[in-house]
Scaffold this motif. Structure first.
Motif, PDB file in Angstrom:
ATOM      1  N   ILE A  56     -33.755  29.343  14.782  1.00  0.00           N
ATOM      2  CA  ILE A  56     -34.208  29.875  16.081  1.00  0.00           C
ATOM      3  C   ILE A  56     -33.027  30.242  16.981  1.00  0.00           C
ATOM      4  CG2 ILE A  56     -36.401  28.597  16.023  1.00  0.00           C
ATOM      5  CD1 ILE A  56     -35.090  26.965  18.494  1.00  0.00           C
ATOM      6  N   SER A  57     -31.906  29.513  16.882  1.00  0.00           N
ATOM      7  CA  SER A  57     -30.760  29.839  17.745  1.00  0.00           C
ATOM      8  C   SER A  57     -30.169  31.194  17.339  1.00  0.00           C
ATOM      9  CB  SER A  57     -29.695  28.748  17.714  1.00  0.00           C
ATOM     10  OG  SER A  57     -29.175  28.571  16.419  1.00  0.00           O
ATOM     11  N   CYS A  58     -30.124  31.465  16.027  1.00  0.00           N
ATOM     12  CA  CYS A  58     -29.612  32.768  15.573  1.00  0.00           C
ATOM     13  C   CYS A  58     -30.574  33.892  15.964  1.00  0.00           C
ATOM     14  CB  CYS A  58     -29.386  32.750  14.058  1.00  0.00           C
ATOM     15  SG  CYS A  58     -27.959  31.752  13.568  1.00  0.00           S
ATOM     16  N   ASN A  59     -31.862  33.658  15.792  1.00  0.00           N
ATOM     17  CA  ASN A  59     -32.882  34.636  16.179  1.00  0.00           C
ATOM     18  C   ASN A  59     -32.754  34.963  17.668  1.00  0.00           C
ATOM     19  OD1 ASN A  59     -35.270  35.756  17.177  1.00  0.00           O
ATOM     20  ND2 ASN A  59     -36.617  34.573  15.855  1.00  0.00           N
ATOM     21  N   TRP A  60     -32.701  33.912  18.482  1.00  0.00           N
ATOM     22  CA  TRP A  60     -32.606  34.069  19.941  1.00  0.00           C
ATOM     23  C   TRP A  60     -31.311  34.756  20.354  1.00  0.00           C
ATOM     24  CZ3 TRP A  60     -28.783  31.209  22.602  1.00  0.00           C
ATOM     25  CH2 TRP A  60     -28.822  31.318  24.005  1.00  0.00           C
ATOM     26  N   ALA A  61     -30.204  34.425  19.669  1.00  0.00           N
ATOM     27  CA  ALA A  61     -28.891  34.975  20.042  1.00  0.00           C
ATOM     28  C   ALA A  61     -28.666  36.383  19.503  1.00  0.00           C
ATOM     29  CB  ALA A  61     -27.785  34.052  19.525  1.00  0.00           C
ATOM     30  N   GLY A  62     -29.549  36.827  18.567  1.00  0.00           N
ATOM     31  CA  GLY A  62     -29.370  38.158  17.974  1.00  0.00           C
ATOM     32  C   GLY A  62     -28.441  38.151  16.774  1.00  0.00           C
ATOM     33  N   VAL A  63     -28.161  36.968  16.224  1.00  0.00           N
ATOM     34  CA  VAL A  63     -27.265  36.849  15.070  1.00  0.00           C
ATOM     35  C   VAL A  63     -28.083  36.961  13.783  1.00  0.00           C
ATOM     36  CG1 VAL A  63     -25.739  35.254  13.807  1.00  0.00           C
ATOM     37  CG2 VAL A  63     -25.585  35.417  16.307  1.00  0.00           C
ATOM     38  N   PRO A  64     -27.795  37.958  12.925  1.00  0.00           N
ATOM     39  CA  PRO A  64     -28.571  38.080  11.684  1.00  0.00           C
ATOM     40  C   PRO A  64     -28.301  36.886  10.757  1.00  0.00           C
ATOM     41  CG  PRO A  64     -26.808  39.747  11.780  1.00  0.00           C
ATOM     42  CD  PRO A  64     -26.779  39.013  13.071  1.00  0.00           C
ATOM     43  N   LEU A  65     -29.379  36.291  10.260  1.00  0.00           N
ATOM     44  CA  LEU A  65     -29.263  35.124   9.377  1.00  0.00           C
ATOM     45  C   LEU A  65     -30.210  35.315   8.206  1.00  0.00           C
ATOM     46  CD1 LEU A  65     -28.245  32.093   8.972  1.00  0.00           C
ATOM     47  CD2 LEU A  65     -30.370  31.436  10.104  1.00  0.00           C
ATOM     48  N   LYS A  66     -29.642  35.332   6.984  1.00  0.00           N
ATOM     49  CA  LYS A  66     -30.505  35.457   5.801  1.00  0.00           C
ATOM     50  C   LYS A  66     -31.234  34.134   5.599  1.00  0.00           C
ATOM     51  CE  LYS A  66     -27.514  38.630   3.206  1.00  0.00           C
ATOM     52  NZ  LYS A  66     -26.080  38.294   3.251  1.00  0.00           N
ATOM     53  N   GLU A  67     -32.504  34.218   5.238  1.00  0.00           N
ATOM     54  CA  GLU A  67     -33.310  33.007   4.999  1.00  0.00           C
ATOM     55  C   GLU A  67     -32.644  32.115   3.952  1.00  0.00           C
ATOM     56  OE1 GLU A  67     -35.792  30.139   5.424  1.00  0.00           O
ATOM     57  OE2 GLU A  67     -35.889  31.869   6.768  1.00  0.00           O
ATOM     58  N   SER A  68     -32.048  32.755   2.947  1.00  0.00           N
ATOM     59  CA  SER A  68     -31.441  31.997   1.839  1.00  0.00           C
ATOM     60  C   SER A  68     -30.217  31.190   2.276  1.00  0.00           C
ATOM     61  CB  SER A  68     -31.032  32.949   0.713  1.00  0.00           C
ATOM     62  OG  SER A  68     -30.101  33.907   1.226  1.00  0.00           O
ATOM     63  N   GLU A  69     -29.625  31.569   3.408  1.00  0.00           N
ATOM     64  CA  GLU A  69     -28.421  30.832   3.820  1.00  0.00           C
ATOM     65  C   GLU A  69     -28.646  29.931   5.041  1.00  0.00           C
ATOM     66  OE1 GLU A  69     -26.103  34.255   6.456  1.00  0.00           O
ATOM     67  OE2 GLU A  69     -25.725  34.171   4.301  1.00  0.00           O
ATOM     68  N   ALA A  70     -29.894  29.822   5.499  1.00  0.00           N
ATOM     69  CA  ALA A  70     -30.173  29.039   6.716  1.00  0.00           C
ATOM     70  C   ALA A  70     -29.749  27.580   6.565  1.00  0.00           C
ATOM     71  CB  ALA A  70     -31.655  29.127   7.074  1.00  0.00           C
ATOM     72  N   ARG A  71     -30.067  26.963   5.432  1.00  0.00           N
ATOM     73  CA  ARG A  71     -29.726  25.545   5.239  1.00  0.00           C
ATOM     74  C   ARG A  71     -28.201  25.333   5.245  1.00  0.00           C
ATOM     75  NH1 ARG A  71     -32.234  20.538   3.691  1.00  0.00           N
ATOM     76  NH2 ARG A  71     -33.805  21.453   5.041  1.00  0.00           N
ATOM     77  N   GLU A  72     -27.506  26.221   4.538  1.00  0.00           N
ATOM     78  CA  GLU A  72     -26.037  26.094   4.438  1.00  0.00           C
ATOM     79  C   GLU A  72     -25.373  26.274   5.809  1.00  0.00           C
ATOM     80  OE1 GLU A  72     -22.383  28.510   2.443  1.00  0.00           O
ATOM     81  OE2 GLU A  72     -24.356  28.816   1.521  1.00  0.00           O
ATOM     82  N   ARG A  73     -25.833  27.264   6.566  1.00  0.00           N
ATOM     83  CA  ARG A  73     -25.255  27.493   7.908  1.00  0.00           C
ATOM     84  C   ARG A  73     -25.570  26.311   8.826  1.00  0.00           C
ATOM     85  NH1 ARG A  73     -21.498  31.152   6.754  1.00  0.00           N
ATOM     86  NH2 ARG A  73     -22.334  33.164   6.094  1.00  0.00           N
ATOM     87  N   ALA A  74     -26.800  25.780   8.719  1.00  0.00           N
ATOM     88  CA  ALA A  74     -27.185  24.615   9.531  1.00  0.00           C
ATOM     89  C   ALA A  74     -26.294  23.424   9.203  1.00  0.00           C
ATOM     90  CB  ALA A  74     -28.654  24.265   9.287  1.00  0.00           C
ATOM     91  N   ASP A  75     -26.027  23.215   7.914  1.00  0.00           N
ATOM     92  CA  ASP A  75     -25.150  22.117   7.497  1.00  0.00           C
ATOM     93  C   ASP A  75     -23.747  22.288   8.076  1.00  0.00           C
ATOM     94  OD1 ASP A  75     -27.143  20.857   6.079  1.00  0.00           O
ATOM     95  OD2 ASP A  75     -26.543  21.647   4.120  1.00  0.00           O
ATOM     96  N   ASP A  76     -23.255  23.538   8.087  1.00  0.00           N
ATOM     97  CA  ASP A  76     -21.913  23.787   8.637  1.00  0.00           C
ATOM     98  C   ASP A  76     -21.853  23.462  10.129  1.00  0.00           C
ATOM     99  OD1 ASP A  76     -20.716  24.451   6.269  1.00  0.00           O
ATOM    100  OD2 ASP A  76     -20.777  26.622   6.556  1.00  0.00           O
ATOM    101  N   PHE A  77     -22.852  23.924  10.879  1.00  0.00           N
ATOM    102  CA  PHE A  77     -22.887  23.599  12.323  1.00  0.00           C
ATOM    103  C   PHE A  77     -22.902  22.084  12.517  1.00  0.00           C
ATOM    104  CE2 PHE A  77     -24.851  27.970  13.016  1.00  0.00           C
ATOM    105  CZ  PHE A  77     -23.792  28.452  13.788  1.00  0.00           C
ATOM    106  N   SER A  78     -23.708  21.423  11.703  1.00  0.00           N
ATOM    107  CA  SER A  78     -23.865  19.976  11.812  1.00  0.00           C
ATOM    108  C   SER A  78     -22.581  19.237  11.414  1.00  0.00           C
ATOM    109  CB  SER A  78     -25.030  19.552  10.920  1.00  0.00           C
ATOM    110  OG  SER A  78     -25.403  18.239  11.208  1.00  0.00           O
TER     111      SER A  78
END
Length: 418
Positions: A147-169
């Protein structure tokens, strides 16, 4: 011997190991021992003053007396904040950059994020019903990343959502870490900066369209006081400083579920959809459970307070966790009691889970409103939209690790729609 004769000071050569061992309780343990609002110690070979409480918070957030430049260690900049980011700035340049963040976090933005969160939560129910159970922390961070990427306008592939979330975390998890956890956080930052920087460059050269007013657009085209745009790397770092704290709300959501489980008497009140009580419950989760342990600044110009000489350039740490558990401010601070917020006056220095003072001009987190609204939406979802069971698991958390979380991440099973 300390130059501050009347100020309690640690007799040990260096207390860095004790800080790693005692975590959130390091400052508070000594505040209690010395029966003083402050004490002097040595950390990583340098003399440091540690403080806790409302009055010290007022002093600490006085921008005439303190600055952030040089306060955040490089290891924290290389994981959590990014190098030379807004958290390390002072004066007019800081206020100018901070206004950019504030413009992205107004009540309409808060509401939009809360609505997106509720929508995503409800979309998840179907897949959860077909599983044995879910780990709430993992689901929350992935949903928040989406939702943060959607809201910010940052394109995020569904397949990489978990990996990007892990990196932020992992960037957040590296805050108080050494060894493997720290290295993981640095790798996560490098990957994320590379990803976001390429998006910023695509927006600037017209390969990717960004909506005016979105966080992506505003960071890509923000002009500094000298009229120049941020370089692409810096714009990426600051955009990450918008996204990463939103993903970090997963911690508060997990602790919210723990609070519901530990204090079931509040469920009924939350089911009544009383907006005021929902807010009080969210605030008590932020006060009671551990999030940020402490925050640092350097003395801008010499001054004396409480018989303590604050020398120019000295590092000072303010105990956030300890201030939120100060018995002088919060009667019975170790009791979870949302009602205590029914008459809280909004004081900027006694409740500091995400920093103190004014967000507009100082270093309080500008995303506090987003945190509270997203927490409220998630609480409403857990109480009013689904039914679930909490199977046997280790829900304990330690205050010795910074940051911390219930060991199991909070497992829910037998989930069904209400």
């Amino acid at each position: 011997m300390s130059t501050n004769e009347n100020v309690p000071h640690e007799k040990t050569i260096d207390n860095s190991l004790a800080l790693m061992r005692e975590g959130y309780l390091f400052i508070g343990n000594r505040i209690d021992r010395y029966e003083s609002d402050l004490f002097e110690t040595r950390l990583l070979g340098e003399k440091v003053i540690c403080m806790s409480g409302e009055e010290p918070a007022k002093i600490f957030y006085d921008s005439e007396r303190f600055q952030r430049k040089g306060a955040a260690p490089k290891r924290v900049q290389k994981t959590l904040f990014g190098e030379n980011a807004v958290q390390t700035m002072d004066g007019e340049a800081h206020i100018h950059r901070k206004l950019l963040f504030m413009s992205l976090m107004t009540p309409p933005h808060q509401k939009r994020l809360a609505d997106l969160m509720m929508r995503e939560w409800q979309k998840s129910i179907g897949s959860w019903q077909d599983t044995e159970g879910i780990v709430l922390f993992d689901e929350a961070k992935e949903t928040l990343c989406r939702i943060s990427c959607n809201w910010a306008g940052v394109p995020l592939k569904e397949s990489e959502a978990r990996e990007r979330a892990d990196d932020f975390s992992d960037m957040v998890d590296a805050f108080g870490a050494v060894g493997q956890r720290h290295r993981k956080g640095r790798k996560a930052r490098r990957r994320t900066e590379k990803w976001i920087q390429s998006i910023i460059e695509d927006v600037r050269n017209g390969k990717l369209e960004a909506d005016e007013g979105s966080a992506l657009y505003e960071m890509a085209f923000h002009r500094q006081l000298n009229g120049k745009k941020l370089d692409a790397e810096m714009a990426a770092i600051e955009l990450i400083n918008v996204l990463r704290p939103i993903v970090a709300i997963a911690t508060f959501i997990t602790f919210s579920a723990l609070a519901l489980q530990t204090h079931p008497k509040y469920k009924e009140k939350l089911q009544s959809r009383d907006e005021r009580f929902l807010e009080m419950f969210a605030q008590e989760v932020r006060r009671y459970y551990p999030f940020g342990p402490f925050v640092g600044a350097r003395v801008k110009k010499e001054f004396v307070w409480n018989d303590c000489e604050f020398k120019k350039g000295m590092l000072v740490l303010l105990d956030m966790y300890g201030t939120n558990h100060d018995p002088r401010i919060w009667g019975d601070p170790e009791e979870f009691r949302p009602e205590r917020f029914s008459d809280w006056d909004g004081n900027l220095f006694d409740f500091i889970p995400q920093g103190g003072g004014e967000a507009e001009k100082g270093h309080r987190c500008p995303g506090e409103g987003i945190t509270v609204e997203v927490m409220k939406a998630s609480l409403d979802f857990l109480v009013n939209k689904i039914e679930y069971e909490v199977p046997g698991q280790d829900l304990s958390y330690t205050l010795l690790k910074m940051p911390t979380l219930p060991k199991s991440g909070f497992i829910l099973s037998n989930i069904r729609q209400k």
